[in-house]
Design an enzyme around this catalytic site. Structure first.
Site, PDB file in Angstrom:
ATOM      1  N   SER A 137     -46.391  55.847 -55.188  1.00  0.00           N
ATOM      2  CA  SER A 137     -47.740  56.135 -54.728  1.00  0.00           C
ATOM      3  C   SER A 137     -48.008  55.287 -53.494  1.00  0.00           C
ATOM      4  O   SER A 137     -47.366  54.248 -53.298  1.00  0.00           O
ATOM      5  CB  SER A 137     -48.751  55.783 -55.824  1.00  0.00           C
ATOM      6  OG  SER A 137     -50.076  55.753 -55.323  1.00  0.00           O
ATOM      7  N   TYR A 150     -52.901  49.665 -62.519  1.00  0.00           N
ATOM      8  CA  TYR A 150     -52.177  50.799 -61.941  1.00  0.00           C
ATOM      9  C   TYR A 150     -51.349  50.354 -60.737  1.00  0.00           C
ATOM     10  O   TYR A 150     -50.158  50.685 -60.631  1.00  0.00           O
ATOM     11  CB  TYR A 150     -53.151  51.899 -61.524  1.00  0.00           C
ATOM     12  CG  TYR A 150     -52.470  53.001 -60.742  1.00  0.00           C
ATOM     13  CD1 TYR A 150     -51.583  53.869 -61.373  1.00  0.00           C
ATOM     14  CD2 TYR A 150     -52.681  53.146 -59.376  1.00  0.00           C
ATOM     15  CE1 TYR A 150     -50.928  54.860 -60.664  1.00  0.00           C
ATOM     16  CE2 TYR A 150     -52.037  54.140 -58.660  1.00  0.00           C
ATOM     17  CZ  TYR A 150     -51.159  54.991 -59.308  1.00  0.00           C
ATOM     18  OH  TYR A 150     -50.512  55.966 -58.590  1.00  0.00           O
TER      19      TYR A 150
END
Length: 276
Positions: A137, A150
């Protein structure tokens, strides 16, 4: 008569929706034998209809991962590509997120990825070739308030991938990182809702509310892209002769990653703080 080239085989995790489903369909269209893995087999009918194979796969369950790899090897005799796509975003302040939820985030996003990679490596080493695509990501290059768990998992995925790339190069196996930015999938809804669930009340409620609104605008705006756009990047990463080590997608993700390279931490802090 020239020997027949075997059909390349790919295993894609998190294939019941979003990027994983789009990547599975794109590779099937290219003539690959694709095994789409997810806990919800009933949601992978599109893969079956397109000519692929849907298999039950839970990346937090070692027996499930082992059974999936053994089945593919029994049916195909090889695994050429592993796309580690399964993952989710769990948001909320560090103070508010229970440690059990933090552990689950690492189990899915990091340890499941690592364990499945362990299981396919002997097969790839025997073939003398292979490619592992880890879906990271832009969250591995930037950071956000209320996103510490995260972002930690994605930073870990990239460190693991970089080390693994050097480790596996002598065996003919390459490791590629794909860094999606805002993508229109159910992942966004799950992550936004977890933000309010964990920190929608209490000391971080104002931050959480503003971030939720900002995320909604970004996810639904022109900066976001479709899962199919990421899928095409994955197809390129697994089929090109010499892939780059990293691919950021879409263009907005490339811009954000480039900005991070240029700006010092405090300036980046000021920009990202505007989210909250």
């Amino acid at each position: 008569m020239a020997p027949t080239t075997p059909t390349p085989v790919a295993l894609i995790t998190g294939a019941s929706s979003g990027i994983g489903l789009a990547a599975a369909l794109a590779l099937i269209e290219k003539g690959w034998a694709v095994y789409g893995g997810a806990r919800r087999v009933d949601r992978m009918q599109q893969i079956t209809d397109a000519g692929g194979t849907a298999i039950e796969l839970d990346v937090t369950d070692d027996s499930s991962m082992t059974a999936a790899v053994e089945r593919i090897v029994a049916e195909r005799g090889r695994i050429d590509v592993l796309v580690n796509n399964a993952g989710y975003g769990s948001y909320g302040s560090l103070e508010d997120v229970p440690i059990d939820e933090a552990r689950r985030q690492f189990e899915v996003n990091v340890f499941g990825l690592a364990r499945l990679t362990q299981l396919v490596l002997p097969i790839m080493r025997e073939l003398g070739r292979g490619r592992i695509v880890n879906i990271s990501s832009i969250g591995a290059r930037i950071y956000e308030p209320l996103g510490s768990w995260y972002h930690s998992t994605k930073f870990a995925v990239e460190g693991l991938s970089d080390s693994l790339r050097l480790e596996l190069a002598p065996h003919g196996i390459d490791v590629v990182i794909v860094q999606p930015g805002p993508i229109r999938t159910e992942w966004n809804t799950i992550s936004r809702e977890s933000l309010l669930e964990r920190s929608g009340q209490g000391a971080y409620a104002e931050q959480a509310s503003r971030m939720h609104a900002n995320y909604t605008r970004v996810d639904e705006g022109p900066m976001s892209a479709s899962p199919e756009e990421v899928a095409q990047t994955i197809v390129h990463a697994v089929t090109t002769g010499r892939p780059r080590t990293r691919y950021a997608v879409p263009f907005s993700a490339k811009a954000i990653v480039g900005l991070r390279r240029l700006l010092p931490d405090r300036m980046m802090d000021a920009i990202l703080s505007r989210l909250a």
